[in-house]
Design an enzyme around this catalytic site. Sequence first.
Site, PDB file in Angstrom:
ATOM      1  CD1 TRP A  33      48.328  55.736  41.951  1.00 14.04           C
ATOM      2  CD2 TRP A  33      46.577  55.138  40.701  1.00 14.04           C
ATOM      3  NE1 TRP A  33      48.182  54.381  42.064  1.00 14.04           N
ATOM      4  CE2 TRP A  33      47.114  53.985  41.301  1.00 14.04           C
ATOM      5  CE3 TRP A  33      45.465  54.990  39.863  1.00 14.04           C
ATOM      6  CZ2 TRP A  33      46.593  52.693  41.102  1.00 14.04           C
ATOM      7  CZ3 TRP A  33      44.937  53.712  39.656  1.00 14.04           C
ATOM      8  CH2 TRP A  33      45.502  52.595  40.272  1.00 14.04           C
ATOM      9  CD  GLU A  76      44.297  43.904  41.887  1.00 10.30           C
ATOM     10  OE1 GLU A  76      43.679  44.358  42.848  1.00 10.30           O
ATOM     11  OE2 GLU A  76      45.539  43.756  41.886  1.00 10.30           O
ATOM     12  CD  GLU A 112      44.597  45.875  46.763  1.00  6.86           C
ATOM     13  OE1 GLU A 112      44.229  45.509  45.639  1.00  6.86           O
ATOM     14  OE2 GLU A 112      45.765  45.722  47.165  1.00  6.86           O
ATOM     15  CG  HIS A 115      44.865  47.935  42.327  1.00  6.24           C
ATOM     16  ND1 HIS A 115      45.504  47.199  43.286  1.00  6.24           N
ATOM     17  CD2 HIS A 115      45.323  49.209  42.474  1.00  6.24           C
ATOM     18  CE1 HIS A 115      46.302  47.989  43.980  1.00  6.24           C
ATOM     19  NE2 HIS A 115      46.206  49.213  43.513  1.00  6.24           N
ATOM     20  CD  GLU A 165      48.408  43.592  49.329  1.00  8.26           C
ATOM     21  OE1 GLU A 165      48.659  43.927  48.160  1.00  8.26           O
ATOM     22  OE2 GLU A 165      47.356  43.887  49.893  1.00  8.26           O
ATOM     23  CB  THR A 168      49.350  41.375  43.665  1.00 14.00           C
ATOM     24  OG1 THR A 168      49.620  41.874  44.975  1.00 14.00           O
ATOM     25  CG2 THR A 168      48.201  40.410  43.728  1.00 14.00           C
ATOM     26  CG  ASP A 197      48.494  51.528  44.686  1.00 11.58           C
ATOM     27  OD1 ASP A 197      49.258  52.507  44.748  1.00 11.58           O
ATOM     28  OD2 ASP A 197      47.268  51.614  44.443  1.00 11.58           O
ATOM     29  CD  GLU A 198      48.503  45.076  44.436  1.00 16.55           C
ATOM     30  OE1 GLU A 198      48.272  45.169  45.655  1.00 16.55           O
ATOM     31  OE2 GLU A 198      47.622  44.769  43.606  1.00 16.55           O
ATOM     32  CG  HIS A 201      48.551  47.570  49.571  1.00 14.25           C
ATOM     33  ND1 HIS A 201      47.606  47.355  48.595  1.00 14.25           N
ATOM     34  CD2 HIS A 201      48.439  48.883  49.915  1.00 14.25           C
ATOM     35  CE1 HIS A 201      46.947  48.492  48.369  1.00 14.25           C
ATOM     36  NE2 HIS A 201      47.448  49.420  49.150  1.00 14.25           N
TER      37      HIS A 201
HETATM   38 FE   FE2 Z   1      47.070  44.415  47.006  1.00 13.18          FE
HETATM   39 FE   FE2 Z   2      45.470  45.062  43.965  1.00 13.06          FE
END
Ligand code: FE2
Ligand code: FE2
Length: 326
Positions: A33, A76, A112, A115, A165, A168, A197-198, A201
């Site tokens: 995305w 971010e 990242e 974000h 991670e 977040t 996403d976090e 990660h």
């Molecule tokens: Fe992250």
């Molecule tokens: Fe992030």
Amino acid sequence: MQLPASRVEVMKFIGLKMDDLIGKFLKPIDTNWQPSDLLPESDSEDFLTDIKLLQESCKELPYDYIAVLIGDTITEEALPTYESWLMSVEGVDNDNEPQGWAKWVRWWSAEENRHGDLLNKYLYLSGRVNMREMETSTQYLIADGFDIGTGTDPYKNFVYTSFQELATNISHRRTATLSKQYGNNHLSKICGVIAADEMRHYKAYKTFVSKIFEIDPSEMMLAFEYMMKKKIVMPAHFLRETGVKMGQTFSHFSDAAQRLGVYTANDYIEIMESLIKDWNIEGMRDITEQAEKARDYIMALPARLRRIAERTRVPELEYEFSWITR
Ligand SMILES: [Fe+2]
Ligand SMILES: [Fe+2]
């Protein structure tokens, strides 16, 4: 100070199959995305109507909520700090091994980077934010850097990133849930995709630590203990606004997050418990005596912190951030 060679060797060994790690934990760029997928299209005829609707849906978002969203965005956007710091970690060598750990750092940063980009554009369109003040805070935060106490030790750094991670993930997930409660499904989706996403990660970094535990358990245990004793500071702990001393805005941001329940002292403890469980700390055997002591210290820590957390109160008074216009 140069770390013992074994750290570099362990990193080298785990980094041998870097492309597999990247394939497992990061998404292919072409199908990932992008911020524009979640924002009004500026080349569309409906753009102005879309902005109107977006601003309408942001009108009722509470003050603390906007403050938290801005603080999250600035955190971010200080990505240059995190990328350059990870590049300096022992075992990461962009000059000699650009396809090793340095590749991980670049690919992680590239994911990242979406974000801050997405949140910044959304806040700009929301009509609730003094963008100049927010941007000044971002520039300050990057200029001030951070001090997380890991040095260049990869073991300590991966404890830090695993912890962060997940932190977040929790906070973006909560802002997503709250946004839905406030009737803003669009913003909820935005926070939700970032949270996802976090989570990936987090799984990556905790896997790196698990692999280190397999190879070098005593040293890894000592690094974990070191970071827990030191406490994990938030990456934006130097946050400030114009005319405010370095770090002084951070506590107000963090109070707002606590009041909303977006990120609390309890979450800190729960993250610690997740890591303890996932890394099987309790069952760790065949380690040095010193590492056994470290293990026992870590195991007793959550209960201790819980007693302290029960006694701490979050200030109820709202602070007036220069970032928020209305
Ligand atoms: Fe992250
Ligand atoms: Fe992030």
